[in-house]
Design a protein around this motif. Structure first.
Motif, short mmCIF file in Angstrom:
data_model
loop_
_atom_site.label_atom_id
_atom_site.label_comp_id
_atom_site.label_asym_id
_atom_site.label_seq_id
_atom_site.Cartn_x
_atom_site.Cartn_y
_atom_site.Cartn_z
N UNK A 142 5.88 56.55 6.29
CA UNK A 142 5.88 55.90 4.98
C UNK A 142 4.76 54.86 4.90
N UNK A 143 4.56 54.13 5.97
CA UNK A 143 3.53 53.09 6.02
C UNK A 143 2.14 53.70 5.85
N UNK A 144 1.91 54.84 6.48
CA UNK A 144 0.63 55.54 6.35
C UNK A 144 0.36 55.92 4.90
N UNK A 145 1.38 56.43 4.23
CA UNK A 145 1.22 56.83 2.83
C UNK A 145 0.88 55.63 1.94
N UNK A 146 1.58 54.53 2.14
CA UNK A 146 1.34 53.32 1.34
C UNK A 146 -0.07 52.80 1.55
N UNK A 147 -0.52 52.75 2.81
CA UNK A 147 -1.87 52.26 3.11
C UNK A 147 -2.93 53.13 2.45
N UNK A 189 1.77 44.16 9.15
CA UNK A 189 3.13 43.68 8.90
C UNK A 189 4.16 44.79 9.14
N UNK A 190 3.81 46.00 8.69
CA UNK A 190 4.71 47.13 8.88
C UNK A 190 4.96 47.41 10.35
N UNK A 191 3.91 47.36 11.15
CA UNK A 191 4.06 47.60 12.59
C UNK A 191 4.92 46.50 13.24
N UNK A 192 4.80 45.27 12.73
CA UNK A 192 5.56 44.16 13.31
C UNK A 192 7.06 44.29 13.07
N UNK A 193 7.45 44.82 11.90
CA UNK A 193 8.89 44.91 11.61
C UNK A 193 9.51 46.23 12.08
N UNK A 251 8.80 48.75 1.95
CA UNK A 251 7.36 48.80 1.71
C UNK A 251 7.01 48.12 0.40
N UNK A 252 7.95 48.12 -0.56
CA UNK A 252 7.73 47.35 -1.78
C UNK A 252 7.62 45.87 -1.49
N UNK A 253 8.46 45.38 -0.58
CA UNK A 253 8.39 43.97 -0.19
C UNK A 253 7.08 43.70 0.55
N UNK A 254 6.67 44.61 1.45
CA UNK A 254 5.39 44.44 2.14
C UNK A 254 4.22 44.44 1.15
#
Length: 521
Positions: free
Chosen positions: A138-143, A107-111, A56-59
């Protein structure tokens, strides 16, 4: 509305002390939760946490450095109480961050279908773990962080870092409390993760509402920034983007490389060191993070010589503190892990040496990087972060084949030494201070000497008198001894310097004031 116009010295002292105190609380909460986590679950779960945090840091590259391109523009209108301009910038900030959150989610969903590729041995994945579902949490938290926390940057720009720190500490306390209760009751990693993320999203929303109320007049502004201002931001973003790429590669690839080439178990063991180092770095950072806004304010209000004096004094403290902490880290980190986790989850002495060198190089830049950011100098350093990032990846992978885990950190150190280590002070002294760069290097090299000599002395005496079984009493004695040795050697090296005399005079002034009040009482 009037922004914060408390004196710069008061802002720095207040923000630094409160922020450092809050970071200590956060650190205690984090270590306590990590201990419980390892008692209930296994080290492989920690490896998954570290891996997904790095991905997620890279995203986060989707942010493209636009934060830095915008935030340094706040300093001048805030110093002039220009509510209209600050409001316009915040509207632009909001639109940018909502777009960034959307891009990260896509992007998160794609990978998500390809997550197993990042793990060397699929047999290390715990049986009850659904990698895809966990990653989406994790993606939800970052968003949610991008959707709500952009408002909190206004507190930092307005030299109210202490309030930002208090909010962050309250959020951490609530999140850790919720996760602790759920983990004890359920013994389930995914349920615990879900509970922590839901609480984080809710707290992000609450904190954003509070900031909007505090700066109500700013958020009532409905006008957009002028087209030429947008164009300037986009131009700066092209430079900031490259800095973002370089910074992300440096900070968000260690766990990826470990997981891919070595395995989840070692990634989990490293995550304990990473927690310690990031916690200590956070405390050091809190001491100096208030400098960014204050230096931004100073850059638009002080004369050149005053700017330089402020920078030298701040750099003197920065390097002194980082040297002290580096000595203590090398001496105490493995013993701390043994006392904390009751297990010898170690990476080896050579790796610890490299981690401490990396710590010194990264944290010794707090003041210089803050000034570089505050002055907008990142636009003059576009290509450097890309070169550093490329070197870091190439050298880390190459060294990993010969030195194992240690090779990853050796690559980071070499790439830093070849690029930002010399480039950042060069730009400051050439374009801001217009002075000889040797003044910087003399101070820096002297601090390296103090740190090296102190480490050698502490290690020599520790091996004579502090060998054998480790307990808390021996660890605390070693910590005090390390600090005393470093301070003595630091005093011998610097007691005649103007920076030392400046801080000694301030200390005497405050001490006399306290004594005077005591006698009055």
């Amino acid at each position: 509305m009037t922004f914060n116009h408390t004196s710069r010295k008061v802002n720095i002292i207040r923000s630094s002390t409160v922020s450092a105190g809050c970071k200590v609380i956060n650190m205690i909460l984090g270590f306590g939760y990590r201990l419980l986590f390892l008692r209930v679950l296994s080290v492989q779960y920690l490896g998954i946490n570290g891996l997904f945090t790095n991905i997620l840091g890279v995203l986060g590259l989707a942010e493209l450095g636009i934060t830095n391109a915008i935030i340094y523009r706040f300093y001048e209108p805030i110093s002039e109480d220009d509510v209209e301009k600050v409001g316009q910038l915040m509207r632009f900030f909001k639109k940018a961050y909502w777009l960034i959150a959307s891009i990260i989610v896509v992007l998160g969903c794609l990978i998500t279908p390809f997550l197993n590729y990042f793990i060397k041995d699929g047999a290390e994945i715990p049986a009850d773990v659904n990698l895809q579902l966990i990653f989406l949490l994790f993606l939800l938290q970052t968003a949610s962080t991008y959707l709500f926390s952009y408002k909190l940057t206004l507190l930092i720009a307005d030299q109210r870092q202490y309030q930002y720190s208090i909010i962050s500490t309250v959020m951490s306390f609530v999140r850790y409390t919720v996760q602790t209760v759920v983990l004890i009751l359920s013994n389930d990693y995914m349920v615990t993760l879900f509970a922590g993320i839901v609480s984080t999203v809710f707290l992000n929303w609450i904190s954003s509402k509070w900031v909007a109320r505090e700066y109500a007049s700013v958020f009532r502004i409905s006008n957009n920034i002028m087209p030429e201002e947008k164009k300037a931001i986009y131009s700066d973003t092209s430079a900031a983007m490259l800095h973002k790429v370089g910074g992300t590669v440096l900070t968000s690839t260690d766990n990826l490389l470990l997981s891919k080439f070595i395995g989840l178990t070692v990634t989990g063991i490293y995550s304990n060191y990473a927690l310690i180092l990031s916690s200590v770095s956070g405390i050091v950072g809190m001491l100096f993070s208030s400098f960014t806004a204050s230096l931004g304010n100073a850059h638009v209000t002080l004369e050149k010589e005053q700017k330089y004096t402020l920078f030298r004094n701040a750099l003197f403290v920065n390097l002194g503190v980082v040297g002290l902490v580096s000595v203590c880290l090398f001496t105490l980190v493995d013993d701390f892990i043994m006392i904390w986790l009751k297990e010898p989850l170690f990476l080896g002495e050579f790796t610890v040496v490299l981690l401490c060198i990396q710590f010194f190089l990264e944290n010794g830049r707090y003041v210089s990087s803050s000034y570089t950011l505050a002055c907008g100098l990142f636009v003059k350093d576009k290509i450097r972060p890309v070169i550093e990032a490329a070197l870091n990846i190439i050298l880390s992978i190459a060294a990993l084949k010969y030195a194992g885990v240690a090779g990853i950190f050796l690559g980071t150190i070499i790439s830093c030494m070849l690029t930002v280590f010399w480039r950042e002070p060069y730009l400051l002294y050439k374009y801001v201070f217009e002075r000889s760069l040797w003044e910087y290097w003399i101070l820096y090299i002297n601090n390296i000497v103090v740190t090296f000599v102190s480490t050698f002395c502490v290690q020599y005496i520790k091996r004579l008198f502090f060998t054998g079984r480790v307990n808390l009493a021996i660890w605390l004695t070693s910590a005090i001894f390390s600090g005393v040795v470093y301070c003595m050697i630091h005093f011998m090296m610097f007691h005649r310097s103007p920076e030392y005399k400046y801080f000694w005079s301030i200390s005497k002034k405050y001490l006399n004031r306290i004594i005077h009040k005591g006698r009055k009482g």
